[in-house]
Design an enzyme around this catalytic site. Structure first.
Site, mmCIF file in Angstrom:
data_model
loop_
_atom_site.group_PDB
_atom_site.id
_atom_site.type_symbol
_atom_site.label_atom_id
_atom_site.label_comp_id
_atom_site.label_asym_id
_atom_site.label_seq_id
_atom_site.Cartn_x
_atom_site.Cartn_y
_atom_site.Cartn_z
ATOM 1 N N PRO A 11 0.791 -1.232 0.000
ATOM 2 C CA PRO A 11 0.000 0.000 0.000
ATOM 3 C C PRO A 11 0.825 1.286 0.000
ATOM 4 O O PRO A 11 1.879 1.363 0.636
ATOM 5 C CB PRO A 11 -0.824 -0.109 1.282
ATOM 6 C CG PRO A 11 -0.135 -1.114 2.118
ATOM 7 C CD PRO A 11 0.527 -2.059 1.182
ATOM 8 N N ASN A 12 0.293 2.236 -0.725
ATOM 9 C CA ASN A 12 0.826 3.604 -0.825
ATOM 10 C C ASN A 12 2.083 3.730 -1.692
ATOM 11 O O ASN A 12 2.521 4.836 -1.980
ATOM 12 C CB ASN A 12 1.081 4.209 0.569
ATOM 13 C CG ASN A 12 -0.195 4.292 1.381
ATOM 14 O OD1 ASN A 12 -1.192 4.838 0.902
ATOM 15 N ND2 ASN A 12 -0.207 3.735 2.585
ATOM 16 N N ARG A 19 5.147 10.893 -2.513
ATOM 17 C CA ARG A 19 4.904 10.512 -1.127
ATOM 18 C C ARG A 19 6.174 10.726 -0.289
ATOM 19 O O ARG A 19 7.182 10.056 -0.504
ATOM 20 C CB ARG A 19 4.543 9.034 -1.110
ATOM 21 C CG ARG A 19 4.430 8.459 0.258
ATOM 22 C CD ARG A 19 4.386 6.953 0.220
ATOM 23 N NE ARG A 19 4.164 6.465 1.554
ATOM 24 C CZ ARG A 19 4.440 5.243 1.963
ATOM 25 N NH1 ARG A 19 4.924 4.365 1.139
ATOM 26 N NH2 ARG A 19 4.210 4.897 3.204
ATOM 27 N N TYR A 24 11.216 8.510 1.028
ATOM 28 C CA TYR A 24 11.106 7.471 -0.012
ATOM 29 C C TYR A 24 11.757 7.851 -1.343
ATOM 30 O O TYR A 24 11.779 7.037 -2.267
ATOM 31 C CB TYR A 24 9.630 7.104 -0.222
ATOM 32 C CG TYR A 24 9.005 6.520 1.033
ATOM 33 C CD1 TYR A 24 9.339 5.237 1.452
ATOM 34 C CD2 TYR A 24 8.115 7.265 1.807
ATOM 35 C CE1 TYR A 24 8.792 4.702 2.608
ATOM 36 C CE2 TYR A 24 7.559 6.737 2.969
ATOM 37 C CZ TYR A 24 7.899 5.456 3.360
ATOM 38 O OH TYR A 24 7.360 4.927 4.506
ATOM 39 N N ASN A 75 8.066 -5.680 -1.308
ATOM 40 C CA ASN A 75 8.038 -4.565 -0.368
ATOM 41 C C ASN A 75 6.592 -4.511 0.140
ATOM 42 O O ASN A 75 5.717 -3.947 -0.528
ATOM 43 C CB ASN A 75 8.423 -3.240 -1.030
ATOM 44 C CG ASN A 75 8.439 -2.102 -0.012
ATOM 45 O OD1 ASN A 75 7.929 -2.262 1.105
ATOM 46 N ND2 ASN A 75 9.007 -0.961 -0.386
ATOM 47 N N ALA A 78 3.310 -0.975 4.586
ATOM 48 C CA ALA A 78 2.792 -1.010 5.962
ATOM 49 C C ALA A 78 2.388 -2.415 6.406
ATOM 50 O O ALA A 78 2.414 -2.726 7.603
ATOM 51 C CB ALA A 78 1.602 -0.066 6.084
ATOM 52 N N GLU A 99 12.902 -9.535 0.880
ATOM 53 C CA GLU A 99 12.078 -8.438 1.413
ATOM 54 C C GLU A 99 12.843 -7.127 1.222
ATOM 55 O O GLU A 99 14.019 -7.066 1.541
ATOM 56 C CB GLU A 99 11.849 -8.726 2.906
ATOM 57 C CG GLU A 99 11.106 -7.668 3.676
ATOM 58 C CD GLU A 99 11.001 -8.040 5.162
ATOM 59 O OE1 GLU A 99 11.400 -9.165 5.560
ATOM 60 O OE2 GLU A 99 10.554 -7.174 5.938
ATOM 61 N N HIS A 101 12.781 -2.855 1.768
ATOM 62 C CA HIS A 101 12.226 -1.601 2.286
ATOM 63 C C HIS A 101 13.085 -0.471 1.763
ATOM 64 O O HIS A 101 14.318 -0.537 1.871
ATOM 65 C CB HIS A 101 12.220 -1.575 3.818
ATOM 66 C CG HIS A 101 11.514 -2.750 4.388
ATOM 67 N ND1 HIS A 101 10.147 -2.869 4.346
ATOM 68 C CD2 HIS A 101 11.973 -3.891 4.944
ATOM 69 C CE1 HIS A 101 9.802 -4.023 4.867
ATOM 70 N NE2 HIS A 101 10.894 -4.672 5.233
ATOM 71 N N ARG A 108 13.650 4.150 12.125
ATOM 72 C CA ARG A 108 12.408 4.924 12.169
ATOM 73 C C ARG A 108 11.612 4.591 13.444
ATOM 74 O O ARG A 108 12.167 4.105 14.416
ATOM 75 C CB ARG A 108 11.619 4.671 10.877
ATOM 76 C CG ARG A 108 12.411 5.113 9.641
ATOM 77 C CD ARG A 108 11.632 4.908 8.371
ATOM 78 N NE ARG A 108 10.429 5.742 8.358
ATOM 79 C CZ ARG A 108 9.440 5.604 7.459
ATOM 80 N NH1 ARG A 108 9.544 4.669 6.521
ATOM 81 N NH2 ARG A 108 8.390 6.382 7.513
HETATM 82 C C1 DHK Z 1 7.211 1.467 3.070
HETATM 83 C C2 DHK Z 1 6.096 1.784 3.791
HETATM 84 O O1 DHK Z 1 4.983 2.168 3.176
HETATM 85 C C3 DHK Z 1 6.101 1.795 5.258
HETATM 86 O O2 DHK Z 1 4.834 1.498 5.799
HETATM 87 C C4 DHK Z 1 7.153 0.876 5.841
HETATM 88 C C5 DHK Z 1 8.411 0.878 3.708
HETATM 89 C C6 DHK Z 1 8.497 1.127 5.186
HETATM 90 C C7 DHK Z 1 9.669 1.210 2.926
HETATM 91 O O3 DHK Z 1 10.629 1.721 3.491
HETATM 92 O O4 DHK Z 1 9.708 0.912 1.729
HETATM 93 O O5 DHK Z 1 7.224 1.057 7.217
#
Ligand code: DHK
Length: 145
Positions: A11-12, A19, A24, A75, A78, A99, A101, A108
């Protein structure tokens, strides 16, 4: 061997680029996909790059990857910190799981320090920005030989 790799984004991540760019980065998810496609060609991997805001859809895609892919780069965003369902689906998958991130989740907030997915992942990459996806592909290619 098929060398098919599924790359999953939670998500997101569809809003990557706009974002919280300080966390990011400036690359969009399409930029990341294009970079993965380019590297996959070099590594003779075939990739399927997807994103969903829906936990159930991610679970279904992991289930469907069984038997005809050699690896999953995920990835979970959340869902990393909440999803037993994604962990259970990955536990039924027998290929390599890496995995990723983008941010270093350990630097964090406390609630980001735990990952359900790490209980299954063969490798974990955090804090390398979107380059983490490329590192993950290289690791899978390395494992496949
Ligand atoms: C991406 C997200 O959306 C967060 O909820 C994670 C992760 C971290 C990232 O670092 O890619 O906590």
């Amino acid at each position: 061997m098929s060398r098919n790799i599924l790359i999953l984004n939670g998500p997101n991540l569809n809003l990557l680029g706009t974002r919280e760019p300080d966390i990011y980065g400036a690359q969009t998810l399409r930029d990341v996909e294009n970079a993965c496609v380019g590297l996959a060609r070099e590594l003779s991997l075939s990739i399927d790059f997807r994103q969903s805001n829906d936990e159930g859809e991610l679970v279904t895609w992991i289930q469907q990857a069984r038997g005809h892919t050699d690896g999953i780069v995920i990835n979970p965003a959340a869902y990393t910190h909440t999803s037993v369902a994604i962990l259970d689906a990955l536990n039924m998958y027998d290929g390599t799981v890496i995995e990723v991130h983008i941010s270093n989740i350990h630097k964090r907030e406390e609630f980001r320090h735990h990952s359900y997915v790490s209980g299954r992942a063969d490798g974990v990459i955090a804090g390398c920005g979107t380059n983490g996806y490329l590192l993950a592909l290289r690791q899978i290619a390395h494992r496949l030989g």
